[in-house]
Motif scaffolding. Structure first.
Motif, PDB file in Angstrom:
ATOM      1  N   THR A   1      14.753  20.526 -13.477  1.00  0.00           N
ATOM      2  CA  THR A   1      13.366  20.761 -13.061  1.00  0.00           C
ATOM      3  C   THR A   1      12.807  19.495 -12.427  1.00  0.00           C
ATOM      4  O   THR A   1      13.295  18.383 -12.677  1.00  0.00           O
ATOM      5  CB  THR A   1      12.467  21.156 -14.247  1.00  0.00           C
TER       6      THR A   1
ATOM      7  N   ASP B   1      10.420  30.305  -6.208  1.00  0.00           N
ATOM      8  CA  ASP B   1      10.441  29.746  -7.561  1.00  0.00           C
ATOM      9  C   ASP B   1      10.259  28.232  -7.545  1.00  0.00           C
ATOM     10  O   ASP B   1       9.545  27.670  -8.387  1.00  0.00           O
ATOM     11  CB  ASP B   1      11.745  30.113  -8.269  1.00  0.00           C
ATOM     12  N   LYS B   2      10.893  27.561  -6.592  1.00  0.00           N
ATOM     13  CA  LYS B   2      10.769  26.103  -6.537  1.00  0.00           C
ATOM     14  C   LYS B   2       9.372  25.684  -6.080  1.00  0.00           C
ATOM     15  O   LYS B   2       8.821  24.685  -6.566  1.00  0.00           O
ATOM     16  CB  LYS B   2      11.848  25.507  -5.630  1.00  0.00           C
TER      17      LYS B   2
ATOM     18  N   GLU C   1       7.144  26.149  -8.993  1.00  0.00           N
ATOM     19  CA  GLU C   1       7.440  25.112  -9.993  1.00  0.00           C
ATOM     20  C   GLU C   1       6.745  23.797  -9.645  1.00  0.00           C
ATOM     21  O   GLU C   1       6.105  23.167 -10.507  1.00  0.00           O
ATOM     22  CB  GLU C   1       8.950  24.891 -10.075  1.00  0.00           C
TER      23      GLU C   1
END
Length: 292
Positions: free
Chosen positions: A96, A182-183, A186
């Motif tokens: 992450t 998604d990134k 995030e």
């Protein structure tokens, strides 16, 4: 016309004039240190300008503080850490973005984190950062994906995102653009934790074009493209990393992270420029610009 270097020197001279009236030793020492740093920065800026005028290329970057360039990869995120005096970039990997930055900060006080990911999500418009980045890459504009609206990224499926985005800005959502969802989400969530470090959006192809004066001609997935980018990085002051690939990250991921780190180092020296200038700000309050 007054140059950036001249303006910086004038600021240094103004601070220097205040030294005579400083009665506190600690204040005087801080002022003297600031004057020295500003004059050093003016010299760096002047050398960069001279090199650009003579060759069309920017002079090699000087790493004045630790910075981290980050690119997404199948393992999560890969970073290229540049530190003053270090012989080459240090490559780090984590699942992450929060883990990556925390891991690096355990050993060094990074000042700038630059990421190849959209930062600052529009509400109902097309980002100028994307438009201007395409204009900066003639013949390579397709490497810049359009950033979706914030509402589209909240959608659970590409079809739903497509419908939302078309309704707001009149553009559909391709599979490749949605694959970044998604990134992007995030990083957006991480930014909302208010990390105590400067965070920038950088696109590696824009950085490579800024380094060399023109876009890279070969695909980064080819041997020719790899060699072009390694040569561009070396000429820009970024030596070849000791590691170019590993489990969950490829050569092009590492080279992109190095290019992003180059822009981070330029930002730390006051040399990077945003597209657009000034950055846009949407309802999320996060400045939206691609730096190089």
């Amino acid at each position: 016309m007054e140059t950036d270097a001249q303006r910086i020197r004038e600021l240094a001279d103004g601070l220097a004039s205040g030294l005579a009236g400083a009665t506190d030793d600690e204040v005087a020492a801080a002022l003297a240190e600031s004057v020295t740093s500003l004059r050093r920065l003016a010299d760096v800026v002047e050398r960069r300008s001279d090199a650009l005028a003579a060759t069309g290329r920017l002079a090699p970057v000087e790493v004045v503080v630790p910075v981290l360039g980050v690119d997404g990869c199948s393992a999560g995120w890969v970073g290229a850490l540049l530190e003053p005096g270090a012989p080459r970039p240090r490559i780090v990997v984590a699942p992450t973005i929060a883990d990556l930055v925390a891991m690096v900060r355990e050993s060094t006080g990074i000042r700038v984190v630059a990421i190849d990911i959209p930062i600052g999500l529009p509400d109902n418009t097309i980002r100028q950062a994307d438009v201007l980045a395409r204009q900066a890459l003639p013949g390579k504009a397709s490497s810049i994906f359009s950033t979706l609206t914030r509402s589209a990224y909240a959608a659970a499926t590409r079809l739903e995102a497509d419908s939302v985005n078309r309704g707001l800005v009149g553009q559909g959502v391709g599979a490749q653009a949605f694959a970044l969802r998604d990134k992007i989400v995030e990083v957006d969530a991480w930014l909302r934790t208010r990390p105590t470090v400067t965070v920038l959006e950088v696109h590696p192809e824009v950085s490579f074009a800024a380094m060399t004066g023109a876009p890279m001609t070969a695909s980064k997935k080819t041997d020719e493209g790899r060699d072009q980018r390694l040569a561009a990085l070396a000429a820009a002051g970024i030596p070849r990393p000791s590691v170019l690939q590993g489990q969950g990250y490829a050569v092009d991921d590492v080279l992109d992270a190095c290019a992003v780190a180059w822009s981070a180092a330029r930002h730390a020296s006051g040399l990077a420029r945003p597209l657009p200038d000034p950055p846009e700000v949407f309802s999320d309050g996060i400045p939206a610009a691609i730096w190089a």
